[in-house]
Write a protein that holds these residues in place. Structure first.
Motif, short mmCIF file in Angstrom:
data_model
loop_
_atom_site.label_atom_id
_atom_site.label_comp_id
_atom_site.label_asym_id
_atom_site.label_seq_id
_atom_site.Cartn_x
_atom_site.Cartn_y
_atom_site.Cartn_z
N UNK A 48 0.82 -1.22 0.00
CA UNK A 48 0.00 0.00 0.00
C UNK A 48 0.85 1.27 0.00
N UNK A 49 0.17 2.38 -0.24
CA UNK A 49 0.85 3.68 -0.17
C UNK A 49 0.10 4.52 0.86
N UNK A 50 0.14 5.83 0.73
CA UNK A 50 -0.54 6.71 1.71
C UNK A 50 -1.31 7.78 0.94
N UNK A 51 -2.10 8.55 1.68
CA UNK A 51 -2.80 9.69 1.09
C UNK A 51 -1.78 10.63 0.45
N UNK A 52 -2.16 11.21 -0.68
CA UNK A 52 -1.16 11.93 -1.48
C UNK A 52 -0.50 13.08 -0.73
N UNK A 53 -1.20 13.71 0.18
CA UNK A 53 -0.60 14.81 0.96
C UNK A 53 0.69 14.36 1.65
#
Ligand code: FEO
Length: 405
Positions: A48-53
């Protein structure tokens, strides 16, 4: 926050969102975290990744461990924006990575990004991937809580990476359950889990129960559960599984929530003797005022309690708009195993209590009738009626609760 090694060679590389208070429409008073994980094996694998901010935060965490171009595999367990919107930035740095994702996940990802040059492999429950010293097992968990959702189990680490499931919206510097409890109480942790479940996962109780039972049948040894939000369950992963099984079967406390709004304090005045009546039947009460408290908190208190009374004045022959909004929100959450009633003041023809009962029936809740209406302002006689209304409702809640024991 810099990367944290959660198992030898397995790192949390996520981000802490201390300031978020509105998470796609519901209030997160404690902020949240976006958790993602990097496994430093022969084939470096990202989960997974994270919220773009927070794209830079997670990329910096990766860079402190390895050159992002060396990432061989990216497992996307869930494509909601808070977990996938940094993927484009990461793929720009790791263009040769292969993405492992569910079929429904790929359909969504193709909408979010130009994936034409990305190597993507669709996986389903039971598929495995060897990444060197470790073997990954993919488990689809559709509708927990999006159609694409899946989990990944790392056999050698006895680690379940569970995406949204088992998470909580709580920003803290603690990454693990035992660390969290050095700073906060068990009840704060349980409250965060309940809030998350009530506002996100309530509609999927039956699916959750059957999915947990399916995973239990696989007889996987799990000594750590790493969700995509909040703390990682290291000390007691069994606790969160038990909490989920309890919530999935609609477990509630013998308690009443009173959720109300008011125009000129008449409906508010009714809550006091109603509360006293309930208390005098030996049942605890939690009072929530809409416009003073967010609807997500109201839903949490509703969900924790076996019974709930909704109070609304009549406005334009129907319920107050905040109550209509709450019941609309609740309808989507498809609650079960709760008994409800309604009360409120009116000035002309009434309508709020009638319309609230109509909504309860559409939602599919057990209803305690009749409701209680008071003209303009409660008199001493009306307050007595409110008190008796509270007592009678508490008796009904006790009887209803017994059927679940
Ligand atoms: Fe945390 Fe369904 O996203």
């Amino acid at each position: 926050m810099k990367a944290v090694e959660i198992k030898p060679g397995v790192y949390w590389i996520g981000a802490i969102d201390w300031a978020i208070r509105d998470f796609h429409g519901y209030v997160t008073p404690n902020g949240t975290t976006y958790n993602n994980y990097l496994v430093m094996d022969d084939q470096i694998t990202l989960f997974d990744t994270v919220k773009h901010d927070f794209s830079k935060t997670t990329i910096d965490n990766i860079k402190n461990l390895t050159d992002p171009a060396k990432i061989k595999n990216i497992v996307i367990n869930h494509i909601e924006n808070d977990h996938v919107t940094s993927l484009g930035d990461i793929m720009a740095l790791a263009p040769n990575a292969t993405i492992y994702i569910s079929g429904k996940g790929k359909k969504g990802l193709d909408r979010f990004f130009d994936t034409s040059k990305w190597d993507m492999k669709i996986v389903k429950t039971g598929d495995t991937l060897n990444i060197g010293k470790r073997n990954l097992l993919f488990i689809e968990t559709p509708m927990l809580h999006w159609p694409d959702s899946m989990m990944t189990y790392i056999r050698e680490d006895k680690l379940l990476i569970s995406q949204d499931a088992f998470g909580q919206h709580f920003a803290s510097s603690s990454r693990f359950d035992d660390e969290f409890l050095n700073c906060f109480s068990v009840s704060e942790l349980e409250d965060a889990v309940t809030d998350y479940y009530a506002n996100i996962l309530m509609p999927f109780g039956t699916l959750i129960k059957s999915k947990i039972e399916e995973v239990q049948k696989l007889r996987l040894e799990i000594d750590m559960i790493a969700p995509d939000h909040g703390i990682i369950w290291r000390k007691d992963p069994g606790k969160i599984i038990k909490m989920y099984l309890d919530m999935a079967t609609g477990k509630a406390d013998l308690k009443v929530a009173i959720i109300y709004d008011t125009m000129w304090q008449s409906t508010e005045q009714m809550t006091v003797p109603i509360m006293q009546g309930i208390r005098d039947e030996g049942v605890d009460v939690k009072v929530v005022k809409l416009r003073a408290d967010p609807k997500s908190l109201a839903v949490k208190e509703f969900w924790k309690s076996r019974g709930c009374l909704f109070g609304s004045p009549t406005l334009n022959n129907s319920m107050f708009p905040t109550m209509a909004e709450l019941l609309s929100y609740l309808k989507g959450l498809r609650p079960r195993n709760r008994i409800v009633g309604a009360f409120g003041s009116y000035g002309w023809g009434g309508g709020a209590v009638r319309d609230m009962y109509e909504e309860f029936k559409k939602i599919g809740l057990e209803v305690a009738e009749p409701g209680l209406q008071v003209l303009y302002k409660p008199s001493a006689e009306d307050e007595n009626a409110c008190y008796e209304f509270g007592r009678e409702f508490a008796r009904k809640v006790k009887g209803y609760h017994t059927s679940f024991e």
